[in-house]
Design a protein around this motif. Structure first.
Motif, mmCIF file in Angstrom:
data_model
loop_
_atom_site.group_PDB
_atom_site.id
_atom_site.type_symbol
_atom_site.label_atom_id
_atom_site.label_comp_id
_atom_site.label_asym_id
_atom_site.label_seq_id
_atom_site.Cartn_x
_atom_site.Cartn_y
_atom_site.Cartn_z
ATOM 1 N N TYR A 112 0.811 -1.214 0.000
ATOM 2 C CA TYR A 112 0.000 0.000 0.000
ATOM 3 C C TYR A 112 0.849 1.271 0.000
ATOM 4 O O TYR A 112 0.317 2.373 0.148
ATOM 5 N N ARG A 235 -8.232 -6.130 2.771
ATOM 6 C CA ARG A 235 -7.941 -5.269 1.624
ATOM 7 C C ARG A 235 -8.171 -3.822 2.027
ATOM 8 O O ARG A 235 -9.270 -3.431 2.394
ATOM 9 N N ASN A 236 -7.138 -3.047 1.948
ATOM 10 C CA ASN A 236 -7.168 -1.649 2.363
ATOM 11 C C ASN A 236 -7.996 -0.828 1.370
ATOM 12 O O ASN A 236 -7.671 -0.778 0.185
ATOM 13 N N ARG A 237 -9.045 -0.187 1.853
ATOM 14 C CA ARG A 237 -9.860 0.657 0.982
ATOM 15 C C ARG A 237 -9.336 2.093 0.921
ATOM 16 O O ARG A 237 -9.790 2.883 0.094
ATOM 17 N N TRP A 274 -2.320 4.479 7.966
ATOM 18 C CA TRP A 274 -3.328 3.427 7.781
ATOM 19 C C TRP A 274 -2.750 2.251 6.995
ATOM 20 O O TRP A 274 -3.132 1.097 7.217
ATOM 21 N N ALA A 275 -1.810 2.520 6.093
ATOM 22 C CA ALA A 275 -1.140 1.431 5.377
ATOM 23 C C ALA A 275 -0.310 0.591 6.339
ATOM 24 O O ALA A 275 -0.339 -0.647 6.297
ATOM 25 N N GLU A 277 -0.798 0.308 9.476
ATOM 26 C CA GLU A 277 -1.738 -0.336 10.404
ATOM 27 C C GLU A 277 -2.156 -1.722 9.936
ATOM 28 O O GLU A 277 -2.444 -2.618 10.755
ATOM 29 N N SER A 278 -2.149 -1.949 8.630
ATOM 30 C CA SER A 278 -2.569 -3.249 8.103
ATOM 31 C C SER A 278 -1.652 -4.378 8.545
ATOM 32 O O SER A 278 -2.029 -5.557 8.448
ATOM 33 N N ASP A 370 -6.960 1.074 14.722
ATOM 34 C CA ASP A 370 -7.478 -0.001 13.872
ATOM 35 C C ASP A 370 -8.945 -0.312 14.130
ATOM 36 O O ASP A 370 -9.603 -0.955 13.316
ATOM 37 N N THR A 418 -12.396 5.811 8.361
ATOM 38 C CA THR A 418 -11.902 4.942 7.300
ATOM 39 C C THR A 418 -13.009 4.107 6.690
ATOM 40 O O THR A 418 -12.888 3.620 5.567
ATOM 41 N N GLN A 420 -13.741 1.209 7.515
ATOM 42 C CA GLN A 420 -13.396 -0.209 7.644
ATOM 43 C C GLN A 420 -12.522 -0.385 8.878
ATOM 44 O O GLN A 420 -11.824 0.541 9.302
ATOM 45 N N SER A 422 -9.405 -2.563 10.833
ATOM 46 C CA SER A 422 -8.153 -3.177 10.396
ATOM 47 C C SER A 422 -7.591 -4.074 11.490
ATOM 48 O O SER A 422 -6.401 -4.032 11.797
#
Length: 425
Positions: A112, A235-237, A274-275, A277-278, A370, A418, A420, A422
């Motif tokens: 990401y 899957r990161n939105r 946020w990337a 964080e995944s 998250d 977000t 979503q 995580s």
């Protein structure tokens, strides 16, 4: 003690078969066990998570899964599992499970972060420092390293650009276990190979991660009773700042509150955070400033607790950086010396004052969580630490209180949703 040390270099007998076949409905997926010939010995994984656990790595060989109209990653998409002897530029011994899973989680995060040169340093399958930079790979690596110099010791480095001489020289100044890159400048590889115990992976797919970012893999979680949970991988939105949602909430009385929109610089840091964080174990929060992590809180049971611990951790790491810059000692070594050395005690006092004045580097940072904030207490702590913008999933019954906490701050703190969660268990 010598026997205990020996177990970490001993190969465990591998009883696993050469082929694994999984049938899901009408789809048949065939996996081939990965082995490597090193020093004339063909073996798979050295051992699993611990030296007394036999383990095997299987790579997709045939068949591709499609569920709900979504096609999963499969043969030809391999990164870590596709590594052959050609890609183990320096290994010394057969890899263990933890080496590969640390690199794999670096890949997971970097998928990401393809827009800029980026570096992630991992330990125990969590990032301890991550950064990206418009100025190149070396500044990104340095920022990732200085985010947590202590935890980086003995870690795994994963980068998304050809590793250059400047970065190689910085890496060689510290002890690391593993480095993975899409390629290496010849002189950079020569520098890295001077550290005989450093495992060096060349993974060309790291230069093309954007092809995989929206495509899930089959994520298998095994239960203690032998059962299995199958899920689509996360899957990161949030792939651009425009993907964040306005933080707007309405309470039972019909009162609607909306948070300030982040500035472009804040949104860029939130996107980066946020990337990262995944790849962090939940419950977690991440503080980021200027494209680099400042504090990563992992695996806590309550959200306000993880905020408290991460603030403390960030201040400790900041003070350690000051101590090492001043006297080439860790903060803990300086504290020990300060017990008997007046000059060391004076330096320690100065470092502690400077750390508090700088808020442990958290002043002016942004934060991602998250999961949603169930109460405003965690948000109030973040704001008190100097955070200027927050991204979180939203969806709490107390979202109005959480947004209000941002609006009541002086200056006003930005917040976005977000849309979503995580979590990573």
């Amino acid at each position: 003690m010598s026997d205990l040390k020996k177990m970490y270099t001993t190969m465990v007998e591998d009883p696993f078969p050469a082929e694994l076949v999984i049938r899901l409905g009408d789809a048949e997926l065939t996996f081939a066990k990965r082995t490597w010939t090193i020093d004339g010995q063909e073996k798979g994984l050295r051992y699993g998570e611990n030296p007394d656990q036999p383990a095997a790595l299987y790579a997709p060989a045939e068949g591709r899964l499609t569920l709900g109209g979504v096609t999963f990653r499969g043969p030809g998409d391999g990164l870590v599992c596709a590594a052959t002897e050609e890609h183990l530029l320096q290994s010394g011994k057969h890899p263990g499970k933890t080496n590969l899973t640390d690199v794999d989680n670096g890949v997971n995060i970097l998928q990401y972060l393809t827009r800029k040169p980026a570096a992630v340093i991992l330990k125990h399958n969590n990032p301890c420092g991550a950064a990206w930079s418009d100025d190149g790979l070396c500044p990104a690596f340095e920022a990732a390293f200085h985010a947590d110099r202590i935890a980086a010791f003995g870690g795994a480095i994963v980068v998304n650009r050809t590793l250059d001489v400047a970065t190689a020289e910085k890496i060689n100044a510290v002890y690391f276990e593993v480095v993975a890159a899409p390629d290496y400048e010849p002189k950079a590889l020569e520098i890295l190979k001077s550290k005989k115990n450093l495992r060096i992976f060349k993974l060309p797919g790291l230069a093309q991660l954007e092809k995989l970012a929206g495509q899930p893999f089959l994520d298998v979680k095994c239960l203690a009773d032998g059962g299995m949970v199958l899920q689509f991988s996360f899957r990161n939105r949030i792939l651009s700042a425009e993907d964040f949602l306005p933080a707007t909430a309405t309470d039972k009385a019909g009162t609607t509150v909306t948070a300030r929109t982040p500035t472009p610089a804040e949104a860029e840091d939130l996107l980066f955070a946020w990337a990262v964080e995944s790849g962090v174990t939940s419950n977690s929060v991440i503080f980021v400033k200027n494209g680099a992590t400042v504090g990563i809180g992992t695996g806590e049971q309550d959200r306000v607790g993880v905020v408290e611990l991460t603030i403390h951790k960030a201040k400790t790491k900041y003070a350690d950086g000051l101590a090492f810059a001043a006297c080439q000692m860790s903060l803990y070594e300086l504290k020990l010396k300060a017990k008997t050395d007046p000059e060391a005690a004076k330096l320690l006092e100065d470092i502690e004052k400077r750390t508090e004045a700088a808020g442990g580097g958290l002043i002016g940072s942004v934060l991602v969580s998250d999961g949603f904030f169930p109460f405003r207490d965690g948000v109030d702590l973040c704001i008190g630490a100097g955070v200027t913008a927050i991204a979180q999933p939203g969806g709490s019954i107390r979202d109005t209180e959480v947004v209000a906490a941002c609006n009541e701050a002086t200056p006003q703190v930005a917040m976005v949703f977000t849309g979503q969660r995580s979590f990573r268990h």
